[in-house]
Design a protein around this motif. Sequence first.
Motif, PDB file in Angstrom:
ATOM      1  N   LEU A  93       0.845  -1.199   0.000  1.00  0.00           N
ATOM      2  CA  LEU A  93       0.000   0.000   0.000  1.00  0.00           C
ATOM      3  C   LEU A  93       0.876   1.243   0.000  1.00  0.00           C
ATOM      4  CD1 LEU A  93      -2.792  -1.101   2.502  1.00  0.00           C
ATOM      5  CD2 LEU A  93      -2.682  -1.393   0.016  1.00  0.00           C
ATOM      6  N   SER A  94       1.395   1.575  -1.158  1.00  0.00           N
ATOM      7  CA  SER A  94       2.305   2.712  -1.294  1.00  0.00           C
ATOM      8  C   SER A  94       1.537   4.030  -1.262  1.00  0.00           C
ATOM      9  CB  SER A  94       3.091   2.612  -2.607  1.00  0.00           C
ATOM     10  OG  SER A  94       3.836   3.786  -2.827  1.00  0.00           O
ATOM     11  N   GLN A  95       1.985   4.935  -0.402  1.00  0.00           N
ATOM     12  CA  GLN A  95       1.358   6.255  -0.330  1.00  0.00           C
ATOM     13  C   GLN A  95       1.807   7.155  -1.481  1.00  0.00           C
ATOM     14  OE1 GLN A  95      -1.006   6.706   1.892  1.00  0.00           O
ATOM     15  NE2 GLN A  95      -0.598   4.673   2.735  1.00  0.00           N
ATOM     16  N   ASP A  96       2.752   6.663  -2.277  1.00  0.00           N
ATOM     17  CA  ASP A  96       3.280   7.460  -3.392  1.00  0.00           C
ATOM     18  C   ASP A  96       2.649   7.087  -4.730  1.00  0.00           C
ATOM     19  OD1 ASP A  96       5.033   8.762  -1.645  1.00  0.00           O
ATOM     20  OD2 ASP A  96       6.546   7.203  -1.851  1.00  0.00           O
ATOM     21  N   ALA A  97       1.562   6.314  -4.691  1.00  0.00           N
ATOM     22  CA  ALA A  97       0.886   5.939  -5.936  1.00  0.00           C
ATOM     23  C   ALA A  97       0.464   7.193  -6.686  1.00  0.00           C
ATOM     24  CB  ALA A  97      -0.329   5.063  -5.638  1.00  0.00           C
ATOM     25  N   THR A  98       0.850   7.271  -7.931  1.00  0.00           N
ATOM     26  CA  THR A  98       0.646   8.509  -8.695  1.00  0.00           C
ATOM     27  C   THR A  98      -0.724   8.602  -9.340  1.00  0.00           C
ATOM     28  OG1 THR A  98       1.704   7.436 -10.602  1.00  0.00           O
ATOM     29  CG2 THR A  98       3.102   8.783  -9.163  1.00  0.00           C
ATOM     30  N   THR A  99      -1.413   7.478  -9.514  1.00  0.00           N
ATOM     31  CA  THR A  99      -2.738   7.490 -10.131  1.00  0.00           C
ATOM     32  C   THR A  99      -3.659   6.546  -9.379  1.00  0.00           C
ATOM     33  OG1 THR A  99      -2.280   5.643 -11.655  1.00  0.00           O
ATOM     34  CG2 THR A  99      -1.669   7.867 -12.400  1.00  0.00           C
ATOM     35  N   PRO A 100      -4.989   6.754  -9.466  1.00  0.00           N
ATOM     36  CA  PRO A 100      -5.932   5.831  -8.833  1.00  0.00           C
ATOM     37  C   PRO A 100      -5.760   4.396  -9.332  1.00  0.00           C
ATOM     38  CG  PRO A 100      -7.057   7.846  -9.437  1.00  0.00           C
ATOM     39  CD  PRO A 100      -5.681   7.931 -10.036  1.00  0.00           C
ATOM     40  N   ALA A 101      -5.430   4.225 -10.603  1.00  0.00           N
ATOM     41  CA  ALA A 101      -5.263   2.876 -11.156  1.00  0.00           C
ATOM     42  C   ALA A 101      -4.123   2.145 -10.451  1.00  0.00           C
ATOM     43  CB  ALA A 101      -4.989   2.957 -12.659  1.00  0.00           C
ATOM     44  N   ILE A 102      -3.012   2.841 -10.218  1.00  0.00           N
ATOM     45  CA  ILE A 102      -1.879   2.225  -9.521  1.00  0.00           C
ATOM     46  C   ILE A 102      -2.251   1.928  -8.072  1.00  0.00           C
ATOM     47  CG2 ILE A 102       0.470   2.620  -8.690  1.00  0.00           C
ATOM     48  CD1 ILE A 102       1.000   4.227 -11.218  1.00  0.00           C
ATOM     49  N   ALA A 103      -2.953   2.860  -7.425  1.00  0.00           N
ATOM     50  CA  ALA A 103      -3.366   2.667  -6.035  1.00  0.00           C
ATOM     51  C   ALA A 103      -4.284   1.451  -5.904  1.00  0.00           C
ATOM     52  CB  ALA A 103      -4.065   3.919  -5.519  1.00  0.00           C
ATOM     53  N   LEU A 104      -5.218   1.297  -6.833  1.00  0.00           N
ATOM     54  CA  LEU A 104      -6.135   0.154  -6.801  1.00  0.00           C
ATOM     55  C   LEU A 104      -5.388  -1.153  -7.049  1.00  0.00           C
ATOM     56  CD1 LEU A 104      -9.180   1.698  -8.691  1.00  0.00           C
ATOM     57  CD2 LEU A 104      -9.046   1.117  -6.265  1.00  0.00           C
ATOM     58  N   SER A 105      -4.401  -1.096  -7.925  1.00  0.00           N
ATOM     59  CA  SER A 105      -3.571  -2.281  -8.167  1.00  0.00           C
ATOM     60  C   SER A 105      -2.809  -2.676  -6.903  1.00  0.00           C
ATOM     61  CB  SER A 105      -2.595  -1.999  -9.311  1.00  0.00           C
ATOM     62  OG  SER A 105      -1.731  -3.098  -9.521  1.00  0.00           O
ATOM     63  N   ASP A 106      -2.287  -1.682  -6.187  1.00  0.00           N
ATOM     64  CA  ASP A 106      -1.596  -1.950  -4.923  1.00  0.00           C
ATOM     65  C   ASP A 106      -2.550  -2.572  -3.907  1.00  0.00           C
ATOM     66  OD1 ASP A 106       0.717  -0.904  -5.966  1.00  0.00           O
ATOM     67  OD2 ASP A 106       0.526   1.046  -4.998  1.00  0.00           O
ATOM     68  N   ALA A 107      -3.764  -2.036  -3.829  1.00  0.00           N
ATOM     69  CA  ALA A 107      -4.751  -2.545  -2.870  1.00  0.00           C
ATOM     70  C   ALA A 107      -5.143  -3.984  -3.207  1.00  0.00           C
ATOM     71  CB  ALA A 107      -5.989  -1.649  -2.863  1.00  0.00           C
ATOM     72  N   ALA A 108      -5.298  -4.269  -4.494  1.00  0.00           N
ATOM     73  CA  ALA A 108      -5.634  -5.635  -4.911  1.00  0.00           C
ATOM     74  C   ALA A 108      -4.503  -6.590  -4.563  1.00  0.00           C
ATOM     75  CB  ALA A 108      -5.913  -5.668  -6.412  1.00  0.00           C
ATOM     76  N   ARG A 109      -3.279  -6.139  -4.763  1.00  0.00           N
ATOM     77  CA  ARG A 109      -2.123  -6.978  -4.444  1.00  0.00           C
ATOM     78  C   ARG A 109      -2.050  -7.280  -2.948  1.00  0.00           C
ATOM     79  NH1 ARG A 109       4.150  -5.400  -5.950  1.00  0.00           N
ATOM     80  NH2 ARG A 109       5.049  -7.487  -5.693  1.00  0.00           N
ATOM     81  N   GLU A 110      -2.362  -6.290  -2.126  1.00  0.00           N
ATOM     82  CA  GLU A 110      -2.360  -6.504  -0.670  1.00  0.00           C
ATOM     83  C   GLU A 110      -3.477  -7.460  -0.269  1.00  0.00           C
ATOM     84  OE1 GLU A 110      -0.359  -6.377   2.497  1.00  0.00           O
ATOM     85  OE2 GLU A 110       0.149  -4.687   1.189  1.00  0.00           O
ATOM     86  N   THR A 111      -4.608  -7.364  -0.969  1.00  0.00           N
ATOM     87  CA  THR A 111      -5.731  -8.259  -0.684  1.00  0.00           C
ATOM     88  C   THR A 111      -5.372  -9.703  -0.989  1.00  0.00           C
ATOM     89  OG1 THR A 111      -7.268  -6.454  -1.190  1.00  0.00           O
ATOM     90  CG2 THR A 111      -8.179  -8.671  -1.130  1.00  0.00           C
ATOM     91  N   LEU A 112      -4.544  -9.917  -2.002  1.00  0.00           N
ATOM     92  CA  LEU A 112      -4.093 -11.273  -2.319  1.00  0.00           C
ATOM     93  C   LEU A 112      -3.275 -11.855  -1.172  1.00  0.00           C
ATOM     94  CD1 LEU A 112      -3.096 -10.945  -6.097  1.00  0.00           C
ATOM     95  CD2 LEU A 112      -5.247 -11.715  -5.094  1.00  0.00           C
ATOM     96  N   ARG A 113      -2.552 -10.998  -0.459  1.00  0.00           N
ATOM     97  CA  ARG A 113      -1.835 -11.468   0.737  1.00  0.00           C
ATOM     98  C   ARG A 113      -2.829 -12.001   1.768  1.00  0.00           C
ATOM     99  NH1 ARG A 113       1.301  -7.712   4.035  1.00  0.00           N
ATOM    100  NH2 ARG A 113       2.041  -9.629   4.999  1.00  0.00           N
ATOM    101  N   ILE A 114      -3.967 -11.315   1.913  1.00  0.00           N
ATOM    102  CA  ILE A 114      -4.979 -11.750   2.878  1.00  0.00           C
ATOM    103  C   ILE A 114      -5.518 -13.120   2.474  1.00  0.00           C
ATOM    104  CG2 ILE A 114      -7.142 -11.166   4.008  1.00  0.00           C
ATOM    105  CD1 ILE A 114      -6.633  -8.244   3.400  1.00  0.00           C
ATOM    106  N   VAL A 115      -5.694 -13.327   1.163  1.00  0.00           N
ATOM    107  CA  VAL A 115      -6.167 -14.631   0.678  1.00  0.00           C
ATOM    108  C   VAL A 115      -5.215 -15.746   1.119  1.00  0.00           C
ATOM    109  CG1 VAL A 115      -6.653 -16.036  -1.363  1.00  0.00           C
ATOM    110  CG2 VAL A 115      -7.354 -13.644  -1.315  1.00  0.00           C
ATOM    111  N   ASP A 116      -3.927 -15.524   0.938  1.00  0.00           N
ATOM    112  CA  ASP A 116      -2.937 -16.540   1.322  1.00  0.00           C
ATOM    113  C   ASP A 116      -3.018 -16.846   2.813  1.00  0.00           C
ATOM    114  OD1 ASP A 116      -1.985 -16.706  -1.261  1.00  0.00           O
ATOM    115  OD2 ASP A 116      -0.361 -15.262  -0.962  1.00  0.00           O
ATOM    116  N   ILE A 117      -3.159 -15.803   3.629  1.00  0.00           N
ATOM    117  CA  ILE A 117      -3.224 -16.008   5.079  1.00  0.00           C
ATOM    118  C   ILE A 117      -4.488 -16.761   5.465  1.00  0.00           C
ATOM    119  CG2 ILE A 117      -3.371 -14.831   7.313  1.00  0.00           C
ATOM    120  CD1 ILE A 117      -1.717 -12.542   6.043  1.00  0.00           C
ATOM    121  N   VAL A 118      -5.621 -16.391   4.857  1.00  0.00           N
ATOM    122  CA  VAL A 118      -6.887 -17.051   5.165  1.00  0.00           C
ATOM    123  C   VAL A 118      -6.838 -18.524   4.762  1.00  0.00           C
ATOM    124  CG1 VAL A 118      -9.316 -17.172   4.502  1.00  0.00           C
ATOM    125  CG2 VAL A 118      -8.304 -14.974   5.133  1.00  0.00           C
TER     126      VAL A 118
END
Length: 266
Positions: A71-96
Amino acid sequence: LILVYPFLGPIAVMSSEWAIGVPLLTSSFHFVFNLALALVFIVPLPAISRLLTRLFPEKADLADPGVPLYLSQDATTPAIALSDAARETLRIVDIVETMFDRGMTALLSNDKNAADLLAGMDDVVDRLESSVRLFIAKLTRENLTEIEARRADEIISFALNLEHIGDIIEHSIRDRAIKKIRKNANFSNEGQSEIRELYARVVKSLRLSLSIFVTGDPAAIRLLLQEKTLIRASECEATQNHIIRIREGRSETLETMSMHVDTLRD
């Protein structure tokens, strides 16, 4: 001192005109000098602090699984920010998925070590889900396209569902496993086989959901709907078989009666 040196002459003249004594002049000079020095260094401190924070940002504690990695606070566009959020969510999938595997191992095999390893994992899921949700909430709605806004909602919804699954595993399956271990109870062979089959179908559904989350594949959506129907059918069949074993008076079935039904329901 170098900055004050050019003003020593005028200060000496002023002190002679005002007939200021040397002790008073010395103390006054030190007071004014220290006050000016303090102002010179204190006033720019907030700006210096912001600069240092940008130059040397706090590093994430990689040893703490509850700290977001993407979850980078330096994401330059909403598309990049959403991609970061989706990637972090995949981490949650692995843990679950790891939680689910450990929970079922503890429940079916009376494995206390697996139950102990589950402790605290739900807290990790909760923290990551909260981080993802707050990260997306910071995105200004007005700056999102319709597609980006829909994707933001999908990410939040998927992360919330994962957090709910984590709660069930930690507070239902794990607690039930610990109770079963303490009683040294066992499911019947048939009952254990039914739970394993249902568990395999749930894992398959989770992976199909992940595929839909990542790709939006219509074929995966159809498969998921079919799998949910099969899960309901398997649950009903397993419940009916369990009732039959109760009527037969099977000791293992009677001993784990409520635990078996609760597991099928979860």
